[in-house]
Enzyme design. Structure first.
Site, PDB file in Angstrom:
ATOM      1  N   PRO A 112      16.125  47.678 106.064  1.00 20.38           N
ATOM      2  CA  PRO A 112      15.378  46.486 105.647  1.00 20.38           C
ATOM      3  C   PRO A 112      13.874  46.755 105.582  1.00 20.38           C
ATOM      4  O   PRO A 112      13.269  47.182 106.562  1.00 20.38           O
ATOM      5  CB  PRO A 112      15.705  45.451 106.725  1.00 20.38           C
ATOM      6  CG  PRO A 112      16.570  46.105 107.729  1.00 20.38           C
ATOM      7  CD  PRO A 112      16.709  47.545 107.397  1.00 20.38           C
ATOM      8  N   GLU A 113      13.292  46.528 104.412  1.00 21.92           N
ATOM      9  CA  GLU A 113      11.850  46.605 104.237  1.00 21.92           C
ATOM     10  C   GLU A 113      11.335  45.173 104.034  1.00 21.92           C
ATOM     11  O   GLU A 113      12.073  44.219 104.293  1.00 21.92           O
ATOM     12  CB  GLU A 113      11.516  47.530 103.061  1.00 21.92           C
ATOM     13  CG  GLU A 113      12.056  48.953 103.255  1.00 21.92           C
ATOM     14  CD  GLU A 113      11.724  49.909 102.108  1.00 21.92           C
ATOM     15  OE1 GLU A 113      10.718  49.695 101.424  1.00 21.92           O
ATOM     16  OE2 GLU A 113      12.500  50.858 101.889  1.00 21.92           O
TER      17      GLU A 113
END
Ligand SMILES: [Zn+2]
Length: 280
Positions: A2-3
């Site tokens: 997850p960014e």
């Protein structure tokens, strides 16, 4: 992984369920994800507290409590926050073996932090600790204060590869390997160029590319290459719109059939995807 867009999506999904709700009980099922706080103190600190806000900072989720403490969740590789509605009584509900933390709310809903490989981390921070945490992270790329001039200042001081500079959380918040690859391709900038060597017009293109690709990914509810799920448990959709990430050997969308996307691990050991034709 997850960014920024993935964590933003999770925060948006869980926010309406958590905000202005009272925590009836918090249960830590896997205490090895806690940092700087033990299970008993963490559970006591949450019980009875009102959640005043749910935010994102960089790639982290931040739950603000009415006593000014913050729960910071770093999902890292395989973590996610998920809303489970009240549904059937708890004792008959199926147990997710990857659940790490349960937050039960006065609405009857349960927000669960699940983490398949448990590489994530959870912090409980008082205001001074939060101030230090926040100050150690660079500016948010989707805030108005993040201008091309600000990016130029960030890159101008960095002798390292521009891709590495983009991914350095102390310099810029929230950009990881997926969006650094995509933004550099969009801007037609060679990822291995020293950050300080970019001309003003290149920095401007890169600024537009970073902001644009993050915003489009948020609209697509993020990129699922493996484990990432939204706050409602669904995969994102942006993986279908990536230009270069994990597309080695395919034709460059800009150059057409003549040039193919190349893969190298020369920058920091991370997978770098680029077009040898247009990213000079
Ligand atoms: Zn190309």
């Amino acid at each position: 992984v997850p960014e920024l867009p993935e964590v933003e999506t999770i925060a948006a999904d869980v926010r309406p369920h958590l905000t202005a709700r009272v925590v009836v009980a918090a249960r830590v099922l896997r205490p090895d994800v806690l940092r700087g706080v033990g299970r008993a103190r963490f559970e006591r600190a949450l019980a009875g507290r009102l959640v005043t806000a749910v935010r994102r900072r960089a790639k982290h989720l931040v739950l603000e409590l009415d006593d000014e403490h913050r729960v910071v969740i770093q999902p890292r590789m395989t973590g996610s926050l998920i809303v489970r509605d009240a549904g059937p009584p708890r004792r008959t509900a199926a147990r997710d073996p990857y659940d790490v933390l349960h937050i039960d709310l006065d609405s009857g809903a349960r927000v669960a932090y699940r983490d398949v490989r448990r590489l994530g981390a959870i912090f409980l921070l008082d205001p001074p600790a939060w101030a230090r945490y926040d100050a150690a992270i660079g500016p948010e790329p989707l805030e108005a204060a993040f201008t091309a001039e600000r990016l130029a200042a960030i890159l101008g001081r960095a002798g390292l590869a521009v891709k590495k500079a983009l991914m350095d959380q102390r310099r810029l918040a929230g950009v990881g390997n997926i969006y650094a690859n995509e933004a550099l391709w969009l801007a037609a900038v060679d990822p291995s160029r020293p950050a300080s060597s970019l001309r003003a017009d290149e920095v401007e293109r890169l600024h537009r590319a970073v902001v644009g690709t993050l915003a489009r990914s948020i609209r697509g509810r993020g990129t699922t290459v493996r484990d990432y799920r939204t706050g409602t448990g669904q995969p994102g959709t942006f993986q279908g719109r990536l230009a270069v990430y994990q597309r080695a050997g395919r034709p460059c969308p800009r150059c057409g059939g003549g040039k193919r996307i190349a893969l190298t691990h020369a920058i920091d050991g991370r997978a770098t995807y680029f077009c040898p034709g247009c990213q000079h």
